[in-house]
Write a protein that holds these residues in place. Structure first.
Motif, PDB file in Angstrom:
ATOM      1  N   ALA A   1       0.831  -1.209   0.000  1.00 61.93           N
ATOM      2  CA  ALA A   1       0.000   0.000   0.000  1.00 61.93           C
ATOM      3  C   ALA A   1       0.866   1.260   0.000  1.00 61.93           C
ATOM      4  N   PRO A   2       1.481   1.573  -1.126  1.00 59.11           N
ATOM      5  CA  PRO A   2       2.310   2.771  -1.180  1.00 59.11           C
ATOM      6  C   PRO A   2       1.464   4.040  -1.327  1.00 59.11           C
ATOM      7  N   HIS A   3       2.104   5.159  -1.085  1.00 55.54           N
ATOM      8  CA  HIS A   3       1.501   6.471  -1.337  1.00 55.54           C
ATOM      9  C   HIS A   3       1.737   6.857  -2.796  1.00 55.54           C
ATOM     10  N   PHE A   4       0.880   7.698  -3.320  1.00 57.33           N
ATOM     11  CA  PHE A   4       1.075   8.378  -4.610  1.00 57.33           C
ATOM     12  C   PHE A   4       1.422   7.441  -5.763  1.00 57.33           C
ATOM     13  N   THR A   5       0.853   6.266  -5.748  1.00 60.72           N
ATOM     14  CA  THR A   5       1.057   5.310  -6.825  1.00 60.72           C
ATOM     15  C   THR A   5      -0.328   4.912  -7.325  1.00 60.72           C
TER      16      THR A   5
END
Length: 183
Positions: free
Chosen positions: A39-43
């Motif tokens: 669950a990465p950010h900004f992807t």
């Protein structure tokens, strides 16, 4: 250490991982994990899904997730969606993000509550308790007092809890996981 999938129908899952590569997969398998929520950010969700599929195999399932930034950069809150159906934009209000996620078949987690300036607070959790599936009560980035506060918030809310590696770094993979009583 038990091998993945060998614990009588139990599953070990790290619900909050930001990094994903061959080293992460190797560390997860060595720790006996069965699944990771990437669950990465900004992807974009499509990219997350592609990476999750690429790194999944018979020993380790990588589930796509997304940690959303809500609000403004200077007044942001995070909410973690596990396997959302469709993308949700960052920087909607917290209320708008929760509304969007209500229309998805996704698990909704409250990561690191009241941690620094980037987390949901007690009032948010109370207001959206019917939409939040669990509250994070431990990760290695927290100080002990952060974990105590998170446990108190979760206890007061009555919601289930989870722990995670909150892995921004490969070295924390395998440090914490949730054990489910089914595969």
């Amino acid at each position: 250490m038990a091998e993945s999938g060998s614990r009588d129908g139990e599953s070990r899952v790290d619900l909050h991982v930001k990094v994903l590569d061959d080293v992460v997969v190797e560390r997860a398998k060595a720790a006996g994990l069965d699944a990771l929520v990437y669950a990465p950010h900004f992807t974009h969700l499509s990219t997350i899904r592609e990476r999750a599929e690429r790194f999944s195999d018979d020993e380790l399932l990588v589930v796509p997730g997304r940690e959303y930034f809500t609000g403004t950069w200077s007044n942001r809150k995070h909410v973690l969606a596990v396997d959302p159906d469709e993308p949700v934009p960052d920087f909607l209000t917290f209320s708008e993000t929760m509304g969007e996620l209500a229309d998805h078949d996704a698990g909704v987690l409250a990561p690191h509550p009241e941690f620094l300036t980037l987390s949901v607070d007690r009032a948010d959790i109370d207001e959206y308790a019917d939409r939040i599936d669990a509250v994070e009560v431990y990760n290695p980035k927290h100080w002990p007092w952060d974990n105590r506060r998170a446990r108190e918030i979760a206890r007061d809310s009555g919601l289930p809890t989870y722990i995670s590696s909150y892995a921004h770094l490969r070295s924390t993979i395998g440090h914490a996981w949730v054990e489910f009583d089914r595969p």
